[in-house]
Design a protein around this motif. Structure first.
Motif, PDB file in Angstrom:
ATOM      1  N   GLY A  81      48.008  46.192  55.246  1.00 49.28           N
ATOM      2  CA  GLY A  81      47.347  46.183  53.944  1.00 49.28           C
ATOM      3  C   GLY A  81      46.483  47.411  53.746  1.00 49.28           C
ATOM      4  N   TYR A  82      45.804  47.814  54.800  1.00 55.60           N
ATOM      5  CA  TYR A  82      44.959  49.010  54.734  1.00 55.60           C
ATOM      6  C   TYR A  82      45.812  50.249  54.458  1.00 55.60           C
ATOM      7  N   ALA A  83      46.945  50.375  55.126  1.00 54.75           N
ATOM      8  CA  ALA A  83      47.816  51.540  54.929  1.00 54.75           C
ATOM      9  C   ALA A  83      48.332  51.595  53.491  1.00 54.75           C
ATOM     10  N   VAL A  84      48.713  50.461  52.936  1.00 56.32           N
ATOM     11  CA  VAL A  84      49.175  50.420  51.542  1.00 56.32           C
ATOM     12  C   VAL A  84      48.014  50.753  50.613  1.00 56.32           C
ATOM     13  N   PHE A  85      46.838  50.193  50.903  1.00 58.97           N
ATOM     14  CA  PHE A  85      45.656  50.482  50.096  1.00 58.97           C
ATOM     15  C   PHE A  85      45.350  51.980  50.076  1.00 58.97           C
ATOM     16  N   VAL A  86      45.375  52.620  51.240  1.00 63.64           N
ATOM     17  CA  VAL A  86      45.094  54.052  51.325  1.00 63.64           C
ATOM     18  C   VAL A  86      46.124  54.839  50.519  1.00 63.64           C
ATOM     19  N   ALA A  87      47.395  54.470  50.650  1.00 61.65           N
ATOM     20  CA  ALA A  87      48.449  55.194  49.936  1.00 61.65           C
ATOM     21  C   ALA A  87      48.225  55.157  48.426  1.00 61.65           C
ATOM     22  N   PHE A  88      47.824  53.995  47.899  1.00 57.71           N
ATOM     23  CA  PHE A  88      47.659  53.859  46.458  1.00 57.71           C
ATOM     24  C   PHE A  88      46.257  54.235  45.987  1.00 57.71           C
ATOM     25  N   VAL A  97      53.457  62.276  52.314  1.00 57.26           N
ATOM     26  CA  VAL A  97      52.329  61.555  52.932  1.00 57.26           C
ATOM     27  C   VAL A  97      52.264  60.132  52.389  1.00 57.26           C
ATOM     28  N   PHE A  98      52.484  59.987  51.091  1.00 57.20           N
ATOM     29  CA  PHE A  98      52.500  58.654  50.475  1.00 57.20           C
ATOM     30  C   PHE A  98      53.546  57.775  51.157  1.00 57.20           C
ATOM     31  N   MET A  99      54.754  58.302  51.322  1.00 54.73           N
ATOM     32  CA  MET A  99      55.827  57.532  51.956  1.00 54.73           C
ATOM     33  C   MET A  99      55.538  57.284  53.437  1.00 54.73           C
TER      34      MET A  99
END
Length: 128
Positions: A81-88, A97-99
């Protein structure tokens, strides 16, 4: 041999968060305004100052939990969840980097589905 592959994956995913937080903390120690600059950076992306210590804490505790294999499933879900949060939330403009952050989240979800791995504190509790 096959039972150690998920453990290696767990450690590799954990080191990503631990290395980043260690680098951040060393920058804060070397530069008196480093922490404030980090808060400003997050503010530029619309995140209030409260997120600075929260993000550091999540990376440190989540990374350590994954590294040690302690509460692997919940730690993997939180870090995914943290990784998805950081990406968005940080609006990463570089699509690569997003991917990468989304791929990291995918690896963490797979780890959460796998559960406790070899060489983990989760397994020590089972045998005790």
């Amino acid at each position: 041999m096959g039972k150690y592959i998920p453990a290696v994956a767990r450690v590799l995913l954990a080191q990503l968060f631990l290395v980043v937080v260690i680098i951040q903390l060393s920058i804060f120690m070397q530069n008196p305004t480093g922490y404030e600059e980090y808060r400003i950076y997050l503010g530029q992306h619309g995140l209030p100052g409260l997120f600075a210590p929260l993000m550091i804490l999540i990376q440190l505790l989540g990374g350590a939990a994954l590294f040690l294999g302690y509460k692997t499933r919940p730690a993997a879900w939180v870090m995914a969840g943290y990784a998805v949060f950081v990406a968005f939330a940080l609006r990463l403009n570089d699509p690569v980097v997003f991917m990468q952050y989304l791929a990291i989240a995918g690896g963490l979800v797979l780890l959460a589905a796998t559960g406790p791995t070899a060489c983990s504190l989760d397994n020590l509790k089972k045998s005790a």
